[in-house]
Design a protein around this motif. Structure first.
Motif, PDB file in Angstrom:
ATOM      1  N   VAL A   1       0.872  -1.192   0.000  1.00 31.58           N
ATOM      2  CA  VAL A   1       0.000   0.000   0.000  1.00 31.58           C
ATOM      3  C   VAL A   1       0.906   1.239   0.000  1.00 31.58           C
ATOM      4  O   VAL A   1       2.058   1.164   0.439  1.00 31.58           O
ATOM      5  CB  VAL A   1      -0.967   0.057   1.224  1.00 31.58           C
ATOM      6  CG1 VAL A   1      -1.779  -1.200   1.368  1.00 31.58           C
ATOM      7  CG2 VAL A   1      -0.221   0.338   2.506  1.00 31.58           C
TER       8      VAL A   1
ATOM      9  N   VAL B   1       6.995  -0.760   7.400  1.00 36.87           N
ATOM     10  CA  VAL B   1       6.007   0.322   7.421  1.00 36.87           C
ATOM     11  C   VAL B   1       6.818   1.613   7.369  1.00 36.87           C
ATOM     12  O   VAL B   1       7.574   1.899   8.296  1.00 36.87           O
ATOM     13  CB  VAL B   1       5.168   0.281   8.725  1.00 36.87           C
ATOM     14  CG1 VAL B   1       4.072   1.335   8.700  1.00 36.87           C
ATOM     15  CG2 VAL B   1       4.593  -1.105   8.942  1.00 36.87           C
TER      16      VAL B   1
ATOM     17  N   TYR C   1       8.739   3.140  10.335  1.00 33.23           N
ATOM     18  CA  TYR C   1       7.974   3.142  11.596  1.00 33.23           C
ATOM     19  C   TYR C   1       8.041   1.791  12.283  1.00 33.23           C
ATOM     20  O   TYR C   1       8.107   1.684  13.495  1.00 33.23           O
ATOM     21  CB  TYR C   1       6.502   3.493  11.340  1.00 33.23           C
ATOM     22  CG  TYR C   1       6.291   4.845  10.696  1.00 33.23           C
ATOM     23  CD1 TYR C   1       6.869   5.998  11.243  1.00 33.23           C
ATOM     24  CD2 TYR C   1       5.501   4.975   9.560  1.00 33.23           C
ATOM     25  CE1 TYR C   1       6.656   7.243  10.658  1.00 33.23           C
ATOM     26  CE2 TYR C   1       5.278   6.210   8.968  1.00 33.23           C
ATOM     27  CZ  TYR C   1       5.873   7.340   9.511  1.00 33.23           C
ATOM     28  OH  TYR C   1       5.681   8.559   8.942  1.00 33.23           O
TER      29      TYR C   1
ATOM     30  N   PHE D   1      -1.979  -5.274   8.732  1.00 30.35           N
ATOM     31  CA  PHE D   1      -1.859  -3.832   8.478  1.00 30.35           C
ATOM     32  C   PHE D   1      -2.947  -3.398   7.504  1.00 30.35           C
ATOM     33  O   PHE D   1      -3.624  -4.238   6.905  1.00 30.35           O
ATOM     34  CB  PHE D   1      -0.467  -3.478   7.940  1.00 30.35           C
ATOM     35  CG  PHE D   1      -0.116  -4.214   6.667  1.00 30.35           C
ATOM     36  CD1 PHE D   1       0.614  -5.391   6.713  1.00 30.35           C
ATOM     37  CD2 PHE D   1      -0.518  -3.719   5.428  1.00 30.35           C
ATOM     38  CE1 PHE D   1       0.929  -6.080   5.555  1.00 30.35           C
ATOM     39  CE2 PHE D   1      -0.197  -4.395   4.259  1.00 30.35           C
ATOM     40  CZ  PHE D   1       0.514  -5.582   4.321  1.00 30.35           C
ATOM     41  N   GLY D   2      -3.059  -2.073   7.373  1.00 26.62           N
ATOM     42  CA  GLY D   2      -4.047  -1.527   6.435  1.00 26.62           C
ATOM     43  C   GLY D   2      -5.413  -1.352   7.060  1.00 26.62           C
ATOM     44  O   GLY D   2      -6.393  -1.080   6.374  1.00 26.62           O
ATOM     45  N   GLU D   3      -5.495  -1.504   8.405  1.00 25.52           N
ATOM     46  CA  GLU D   3      -6.800  -1.423   9.074  1.00 25.52           C
ATOM     47  C   GLU D   3      -7.226   0.028   9.323  1.00 25.52           C
ATOM     48  O   GLU D   3      -8.418   0.325   9.383  1.00 25.52           O
ATOM     49  CB  GLU D   3      -6.767  -2.220  10.394  1.00 25.52           C
ATOM     50  CG  GLU D   3      -6.039  -1.593  11.574  1.00 25.52           C
ATOM     51  CD  GLU D   3      -4.526  -1.477  11.395  1.00 25.52           C
ATOM     52  OE1 GLU D   3      -4.024  -1.954  10.378  1.00 25.52           O
ATOM     53  OE2 GLU D   3      -3.877  -0.870  12.262  1.00 25.52           O
ATOM     54  N   ILE D   4      -6.223   0.953   9.415  1.00 24.38           N
ATOM     55  CA  ILE D   4      -6.561   2.345   9.798  1.00 24.38           C
ATOM     56  C   ILE D   4      -7.443   3.002   8.731  1.00 24.38           C
ATOM     57  O   ILE D   4      -8.480   3.585   9.038  1.00 24.38           O
ATOM     58  CB  ILE D   4      -5.272   3.168  10.053  1.00 24.38           C
ATOM     59  CG1 ILE D   4      -4.476   2.545  11.213  1.00 24.38           C
ATOM     60  CG2 ILE D   4      -5.619   4.625  10.359  1.00 24.38           C
ATOM     61  CD1 ILE D   4      -3.170   3.234  11.549  1.00 24.38           C
ATOM     62  N   ALA D   5      -7.049   2.844   7.472  1.00 21.39           N
ATOM     63  CA  ALA D   5      -7.812   3.463   6.385  1.00 21.39           C
ATOM     64  C   ALA D   5      -9.248   2.948   6.364  1.00 21.39           C
ATOM     65  O   ALA D   5     -10.182   3.683   6.028  1.00 21.39           O
ATOM     66  CB  ALA D   5      -7.126   3.190   5.050  1.00 21.39           C
TER      67      ALA D   5
ATOM     68  N   ARG E   1      -4.377   6.170   3.369  1.00 19.76           N
ATOM     69  CA  ARG E   1      -3.377   5.332   4.046  1.00 19.76           C
ATOM     70  C   ARG E   1      -2.391   6.217   4.823  1.00 19.76           C
ATOM     71  O   ARG E   1      -1.895   7.210   4.290  1.00 19.76           O
ATOM     72  CB  ARG E   1      -2.577   4.526   3.015  1.00 19.76           C
ATOM     73  CG  ARG E   1      -3.402   3.530   2.221  1.00 19.76           C
ATOM     74  CD  ARG E   1      -3.756   2.338   3.024  1.00 19.76           C
ATOM     75  NE  ARG E   1      -4.289   1.258   2.217  1.00 19.76           N
ATOM     76  CZ  ARG E   1      -5.015   0.251   2.730  1.00 19.76           C
ATOM     77  NH1 ARG E   1      -5.301   0.206   4.013  1.00 19.76           N
ATOM     78  NH2 ARG E   1      -5.451  -0.695   1.945  1.00 19.76           N
TER      79      ARG E   1
ATOM     80  N   ALA F   1       0.554   5.253   6.019  1.00 19.94           N
ATOM     81  CA  ALA F   1       1.964   4.896   5.781  1.00 19.94           C
ATOM     82  C   ALA F   1       2.071   4.044   4.519  1.00 19.94           C
ATOM     83  O   ALA F   1       1.050   3.588   3.984  1.00 19.94           O
ATOM     84  CB  ALA F   1       2.510   4.129   6.982  1.00 19.94           C
TER      85      ALA F   1
ATOM     86  N   ARG G   1      -1.029   2.575  16.847  1.00 30.26           N
ATOM     87  CA  ARG G   1      -0.152   2.754  15.687  1.00 30.26           C
ATOM     88  C   ARG G   1      -0.197   4.198  15.182  1.00 30.26           C
ATOM     89  O   ARG G   1       0.802   4.787  14.832  1.00 30.26           O
ATOM     90  CB  ARG G   1      -0.576   1.822  14.554  1.00 30.26           C
ATOM     91  CG  ARG G   1      -0.117   0.401  14.782  1.00 30.26           C
ATOM     92  CD  ARG G   1      -0.686  -0.501  13.730  1.00 30.26           C
ATOM     93  NE  ARG G   1      -0.079  -1.820  13.772  1.00 30.26           N
ATOM     94  CZ  ARG G   1      -0.431  -2.820  12.993  1.00 30.26           C
ATOM     95  NH1 ARG G   1      -1.386  -2.660  12.101  1.00 30.26           N
ATOM     96  NH2 ARG G   1       0.167  -3.988  13.084  1.00 30.26           N
TER      97      ARG G   1
ATOM     98  N   GLU H   1       1.835   6.367  17.381  1.00 29.19           N
ATOM     99  CA  GLU H   1       3.269   6.130  17.165  1.00 29.19           C
ATOM    100  C   GLU H   1       3.743   6.797  15.872  1.00 29.19           C
ATOM    101  O   GLU H   1       4.784   7.450  15.823  1.00 29.19           O
ATOM    102  CB  GLU H   1       3.535   4.621  17.041  1.00 29.19           C
ATOM    103  CG  GLU H   1       3.673   3.915  18.374  1.00 29.19           C
ATOM    104  CD  GLU H   1       3.766   2.407  18.191  1.00 29.19           C
ATOM    105  OE1 GLU H   1       3.484   1.707  19.159  1.00 29.19           O
ATOM    106  OE2 GLU H   1       4.086   1.941  17.060  1.00 29.19           O
TER     107      GLU H   1
HETATM  108  P1  CMP Z   1      -3.386   2.142   6.817  1.00 34.20           P
HETATM  109  O1  CMP Z   1      -3.273   3.570   7.221  1.00 34.20           O
HETATM  110  O2  CMP Z   1      -4.662   1.681   6.246  1.00 34.20           O
HETATM  111  O3  CMP Z   1      -2.209   1.795   5.802  1.00 34.20           O
HETATM  112  C1  CMP Z   1      -0.891   1.782   6.274  1.00 34.20           C
HETATM  113  C2  CMP Z   1      -0.824   0.875   7.453  1.00 34.20           C
HETATM  114  O4  CMP Z   1       0.407   0.789   8.126  1.00 34.20           O
HETATM  115  C3  CMP Z   1      -1.758   1.297   8.527  1.00 34.20           C
HETATM  116  O5  CMP Z   1      -3.067   1.217   8.066  1.00 34.20           O
HETATM  117  C4  CMP Z   1      -1.349   0.445   9.676  1.00 34.20           C
HETATM  118  O6  CMP Z   1      -1.917  -0.816   9.577  1.00 34.20           O
HETATM  119  C5  CMP Z   1       0.145   0.342   9.421  1.00 34.20           C
HETATM  120  N1  CMP Z   1       0.881   1.219  10.364  1.00 34.20           N
HETATM  121  C6  CMP Z   1       0.868   2.545  10.408  1.00 34.20           C
HETATM  122  N2  CMP Z   1       1.681   2.999  11.388  1.00 34.20           N
HETATM  123  C7  CMP Z   1       2.199   1.936  12.006  1.00 34.20           C
HETATM  124  C8  CMP Z   1       3.107   1.710  13.078  1.00 34.20           C
HETATM  125  N3  CMP Z   1       3.644   2.695  13.747  1.00 34.20           N
HETATM  126  N4  CMP Z   1       3.390   0.423  13.408  1.00 34.20           N
HETATM  127  C9  CMP Z   1       2.884  -0.596  12.730  1.00 34.20           C
HETATM  128  N5  CMP Z   1       2.041  -0.450  11.697  1.00 34.20           N
HETATM  129  C10 CMP Z   1       1.691   0.778  11.337  1.00 34.20           C
END
Ligand code: CMP
Length: 448
Positions: free
Chosen positions: A349, A368, A377, A386-390, A397, A399, A438, A441
């Motif tokens: 991503v 990441v 990171y 990963f990818g759950e935040i979006a 995204r 990161a 995350r 962080e």
């Molecule tokens: P998302 O924002 O969808 O896509 C990028 C992903 O990176 C994000 O979701 C998280 O799952 C992962 N991510 C972002 N920051 C961190 C972090 N500090 N540590 C681990 N995973 C991260």
């Protein structure tokens, strides 16, 4: 009295341990009988001593086999038939007569030696294993033990070839093709040598029939015809069998040749060609070149569910948040996971993009990183996601995710993710908590 004893005998399961061992034993004796019979004819062995004992044993075992067959259940329309009368009726319509002929006490006949040749019919049991209902199950049994059916066919082909050559060699001795003054083993060796050179259409001509003897000449012509027919048959079969013994590998090799020809034709750079080849090598190593989705696409829904659950068992086991989850939840997630392979350096991503799925890592590791890739990171590996935040906050995204090595990932699409989230609050809480952590962080790291 006798029928009372017979009635008390158990009805055996055709796949049971007893029947299996018995079949192997009878088969072994049948092969021995078929091998010895032509030798006895060729060397005019008299029915005395060891030969007589062996003949009696073979007769007794073959007779016992008829009783065993009469007490072995069979399946019809997926149901067991254990009624002895129905078993007998079926047996009489099938293999009873050939079995009865081979169980005849040939040693009692004056010309018994020649008649024992009839025991060759017993070896047809080998063919029967592949054909009859019981046999089908035997084949399944063999398959379940992951023996390649083509390997079995190959072994059978070699066996029939050797047995045919043995018969012809003995026949050549009978027609007087080899000198009488040699020792029996030398006579047999010479006859076998003649047979192999004739059947293989080599014909060195150092051992030849007596051209003044019509029987020897006729025998040779028949052997030559057999040789020509067998040669074509064997070569065709063996090349076909070898190609099929590892069908997956042959297909994979063909595919690679086609792809490489295409890459060369379109002048794709060497480094990219190498990466493509490495990718396919990885696919071969991890999944024998099969694409899971095409394999399961043909299956009916119920079966597909079972297969998908088994295929995804590994990744489910590796992901800690799935541990101890209820089976309905595991099934729901499993059925919606889509496998994907990423090669080293691939972007899974990119920061700032709209996200439509989240990923679980089954094997491999990813970095990441920030959008400009200057800050790392975290590094995520087997069992992490990963990818759950979006998906959770409907934001771009946060990161970029870059594969460090070959990665087996499973993606979960937004609709399935949201459905699972709404139904299973414990999972939702855990994912949300980790996402929040995350995000904090990442924000702290980018402020630095
Ligand atoms: P998302 O924002 O969808 O896509 C990028 C992903 O990176 C994000 O979701 C998280 O799952 C992962 N991510 C972002 N920051 C961190 C972090 N500090 N540590 C681990 N995973 C991260």
């Amino acid at each position: 009295m006798r029928s009372a004893i017979f009635r008390r005998l158990p009805i055996w399961d055709p796949d049971g341990a007893f029947r299996r061992r018995w079949d192997v034993f009878v088969l072994f004796l049948a092969v021995a009988a078929a091998t010895i019979a032509p030798v006895a004819v060729a060397f005019q062995i008299r029915a005395t001593g060891l030969y007589l004992v062996l003949d009696i044993v073979i007769t007794l075992v073959f007779s016992a086999d008829i009783f065993v067959a009469l007490r072995t259940a069979y399946t019809e329309d997926s149901r067991w038939v254990k009624d002895p009368r129905r078993i007998a009726r079926r047996y009489v319509r099938g293999w009873f007569w050939p079995d009865a002929v081979t169980a005849f006490p040939f040693f009692l006949l004056p010309a018994g030696r020649v008649a024992t040749l009839a025991r060759l019919v017993r070896v047809a049991r080998l063919a029967r294993i592949a054909k009859t209902a019981t046999g089908m199950r035997s084949i399944h049994r063999v398959r379940n033990r992951s023996t390649n059916p083509y390997v079995i066919r190959f072994v059978l082909l070699v066996f029939w070839l050797l047995l045919t050559a043995h018969f012809i060699a003995c026949g050549f001795i009978v027609v007087g093709g080899v000198p009488y003054d040699l020792s029996p083993s030398m006579r047999y060796l010479q006859a076998f040598y003649w047979t192999v050179t004739t059947l293989a259409t080599v014909g060195y001509g150092d051992i030849t029939p007596d051209t003044g003897n019509p029987i020897q000449l006729a025998f040779t012509v028949i052997a030559q015809f057999a040789g020509v027919a067998m040669y074509g048959f064997v070569i065709g079969n063996i090349s076909n069998l070898i190609a099929h013994i590892d069908l997956a590998k042959t297909q994979h090799r063909d595919k690679m040749e086609r792809i490489n020809a295409f890459l060369k034709h379109r002048r794709i750079s060497d480094s990219l060609t190498r990466r493509i080849n490495e990718y396919y090598a990885y696919l071969w190593e991890t999944r024998r070149g099969y694409d899971e989705s095409t394999v399961i696409a043909d299956l009916p829904h119920g079966l597909r569910e079972h297969v998908v659950l088994e295929l995804n068992r590994d990744v489910i086991r590796k992901v800690p948040i799935f541990h101890g989850a209820e089976s309905a939840f595991i099934r729901e997630v499993s059925m919606n996971l889509v496998p994907a392979v990423y090669t080293p350096g691939d972007y899974v991503v990119r920061a700032g993009e709209i996200g439509e799925e989240m990923f679980f890592i089954s094997r491999g590791s990813v970095d990441v990183v920030s959008q400009d890739e200057s800050t790392v990171y975290a590094t995520l590996t087997d069992g992490q996601f990963f990818g759950e935040i979006a998906l959770l906050s409907s934001t771009p995204r946060t990161a970029t995710i870059k594969a460090r090595e070959y990665c087996d990932l499973y993606s979960l699409h937004r609709t399935a993710f949201e459905r699972v989230l709404s139904r299973y609050p414990t999972f939702a809480d855990q994912v949300k908590e980790l996402a929040e952590q995350r995000r904090r962080e990442t924000e702290a790291a980018s402020r630095r």
